[in-house]
Design an enzyme around this catalytic site. Structure first.
Site, PDB file in Angstrom:
ATOM      1  N   SER A   1      22.861  45.047  45.569  1.00 57.12           N
ATOM      2  CA  SER A   1      21.459  44.681  45.332  1.00 57.12           C
ATOM      3  C   SER A   1      21.338  43.237  44.835  1.00 57.12           C
ATOM      4  O   SER A   1      20.345  42.567  45.114  1.00 57.12           O
ATOM      5  CB  SER A   1      20.783  45.658  44.373  1.00 57.12           C
ATOM      6  OG  SER A   1      21.285  45.511  43.067  1.00 57.12           O
TER       7      SER A   1
ATOM      8  N   ARG B   1      37.035  44.131  40.797  1.00 52.86           N
ATOM      9  CA  ARG B   1      38.436  43.774  40.513  1.00 52.86           C
ATOM     10  C   ARG B   1      38.497  42.631  39.511  1.00 52.86           C
ATOM     11  O   ARG B   1      37.573  41.817  39.446  1.00 52.86           O
ATOM     12  CB  ARG B   1      39.117  43.306  41.805  1.00 52.86           C
ATOM     13  CG  ARG B   1      39.444  44.406  42.766  1.00 52.86           C
ATOM     14  CD  ARG B   1      40.117  43.793  43.972  1.00 52.86           C
ATOM     15  NE  ARG B   1      41.402  43.193  43.622  1.00 52.86           N
ATOM     16  CZ  ARG B   1      42.571  43.651  44.030  1.00 52.86           C
ATOM     17  NH1 ARG B   1      42.643  44.698  44.803  1.00 52.86           N
ATOM     18  NH2 ARG B   1      43.696  43.050  43.687  1.00 52.86           N
ATOM     19  N   VAL B   2      39.608  42.575  38.783  1.00 46.37           N
ATOM     20  CA  VAL B   2      39.841  41.424  37.903  1.00 46.37           C
ATOM     21  C   VAL B   2      40.549  40.366  38.738  1.00 46.37           C
ATOM     22  O   VAL B   2      41.538  40.656  39.415  1.00 46.37           O
ATOM     23  CB  VAL B   2      40.712  41.832  36.699  1.00 46.37           C
ATOM     24  CG1 VAL B   2      41.040  40.618  35.834  1.00 46.37           C
ATOM     25  CG2 VAL B   2      40.005  42.904  35.877  1.00 46.37           C
TER      26      VAL B   2
ATOM     27  N   HIS C   1      26.549  40.159  34.560  1.00 48.24           N
ATOM     28  CA  HIS C   1      27.004  41.345  33.834  1.00 48.24           C
ATOM     29  C   HIS C   1      25.797  41.968  33.129  1.00 48.24           C
ATOM     30  O   HIS C   1      25.012  41.242  32.508  1.00 48.24           O
ATOM     31  CB  HIS C   1      28.070  40.933  32.809  1.00 48.24           C
ATOM     32  CG  HIS C   1      28.597  42.077  32.007  1.00 48.24           C
ATOM     33  ND1 HIS C   1      29.492  42.995  32.527  1.00 48.24           N
ATOM     34  CD2 HIS C   1      28.342  42.484  30.734  1.00 48.24           C
ATOM     35  CE1 HIS C   1      29.772  43.906  31.602  1.00 48.24           C
ATOM     36  NE2 HIS C   1      29.078  43.622  30.499  1.00 48.24           N
TER      37      HIS C   1
ATOM     38  N   VAL D   1      38.138  39.437  30.980  1.00 48.01           N
ATOM     39  CA  VAL D   1      37.038  40.167  31.630  1.00 48.01           C
ATOM     40  C   VAL D   1      35.704  39.901  30.915  1.00 48.01           C
ATOM     41  O   VAL D   1      35.623  39.968  29.682  1.00 48.01           O
ATOM     42  CB  VAL D   1      37.348  41.690  31.622  1.00 48.01           C
ATOM     43  CG1 VAL D   1      36.158  42.486  32.117  1.00 48.01           C
ATOM     44  CG2 VAL D   1      38.572  41.970  32.474  1.00 48.01           C
TER      45      VAL D   1
HETATM   46  C1  GRF Z   1      25.194  44.954  38.513  1.00 48.81           C
HETATM   47  O1  GRF Z   1      24.649  45.703  37.462  1.00 48.81           O
HETATM   48  C2  GRF Z   1      25.978  43.776  37.993  1.00 48.81           C
HETATM   49  O2  GRF Z   1      25.452  43.267  36.807  1.00 48.81           O
HETATM   50  C3  GRF Z   1      27.330  44.378  37.727  1.00 48.81           C
HETATM   51  O3  GRF Z   1      27.530  45.292  38.765  1.00 48.81           O
HETATM   52  C4  GRF Z   1      26.272  45.744  39.259  1.00 48.81           C
HETATM   53  C5  GRF Z   1      26.263  45.438  40.727  1.00 48.81           C
HETATM   54  O4  GRF Z   1      25.113  45.944  41.340  1.00 48.81           O
HETATM   55  N1  GRF Z   1      28.343  43.356  37.621  1.00 48.81           N
HETATM   56  P1  GRF Z   1      24.790  45.548  42.857  1.00 48.81           P
HETATM   57  O5  GRF Z   1      26.015  45.940  43.669  1.00 48.81           O
HETATM   58  O6  GRF Z   1      24.529  44.089  42.896  1.00 48.81           O
HETATM   59  O7  GRF Z   1      23.601  46.374  43.212  1.00 48.81           O
END
Ligand code: GRF
Length: 228
Positions: A15, A90-91, A108, A143
């Site tokens: 998304s 993944r890291v 994040h 991370v």
């Molecule tokens: C989001 O909440 C982003 O902050 C996190 O993983 C989720 C990914 O959602 N890192 P999408 O795949 O972009 O819908």
């Protein structure tokens, strides 16, 4: 001016990729997505990329340095300027992150440095915070760490569960990520002594309280009352 060339790395839903695609659909937006990489062949984000006519590449799971080497080659081939992690699970290899220092960003769903790692929304609810949100930051080998570029806040509600809070945070992610990429593409963002400076920064003229006012129902006996 040439548009900033973006590479998006994802593992799932996509998304945030969609939010970036929507932003890039405006010819006046200063960035374009030239490459999408997924570590999972079944990631729905790849379908979104294909629908937008962008080449999506699957690099299946393998050792961290080998994975990073393949990613690096693709990014260089496509002359990617900025890498956007968008739900990439993944890291990344530390050497890769150093090579691409200040050219990889991540979104994040917490107000970092609070609640790094998995299930940040669940962590926020467990901690009872009144405000949650999301952060876009430059990536470092640790991370969910690195200089913070931008954040967005949502208030938590008494009836929130992980699903409802995550949905509200995701909505602001979709605004924050394209805005951040725009600021970078316009050359306004610099890392100075480990912190981000932004030219022409406008901070909102708001302070939010949560709870924000007197409740509608009659008050209860206070938990603590002065003894006299
Ligand atoms: C989001 O909440 C982003 O902050 C996190 O993983 C989720 C990914 O959602 N890192 P999408 O795949 O972009 O819908």
């Amino acid at each position: 001016m040439a548009r900033l060339r973006l590479g998006v790395l994802l593992s799932g839903r996509g998304s945030n990729l969609r939010a970036l695609l929507d932003a890039c659909a405006d010819p006046a937006y200063p960035a374009e997505i030239v490459l999408v990489i997924s570590d999972r062949a079944e990631a729905p984000g790849l379908t979104l990329a294909a629908a937008a006519g962008i080449s999506g590449v699957v690099i299946p799971s393998r050792a961290r340095p080998a994975f990073a080497a393949e990613v690096g080659t693709l990014l260089r081939d496509q002359r990617v300027d900025l890498v956007c992690l968008a739900g990439f699970m993944r890291v990344l290899d530390a050497a890769f992150v150093e090579t691409w220092r200040d050219r990889v960003i991540n979104v994040h769903p917490s107000l970092l440095p609070a609640f790094p790692g998995l299930h940040p929304q669940r962590q926020a609810l467990a901690a009872g915070v009144r405000f949650a949100g999301c952060t876009v930051h430059f990536v470092r080998p640790e991370v969910d760490a690195g200089p913070i570029i931008a954040q967005a806040v949502v208030a938590t509600r008494p009836d929130d569960d992980e699903t409802s809070l995550s949905a509200r945070i995701l909505k602001v992610e979709h605004r924050l990520y394209p805005l951040t990429v725009r600021l970078i593409a316009e050359g306004r963002v610099r890392v100075v002594a480990g912190k981000v400076e932004i030219d022409g920064w406008r901070a909102p003229k708001i302070a939010a309280l949560n709870p924000c006012g007197p409740p509608r129902e009659a008050p209860r006996e206070p938990l603590v009352r002065h003894p006299n």
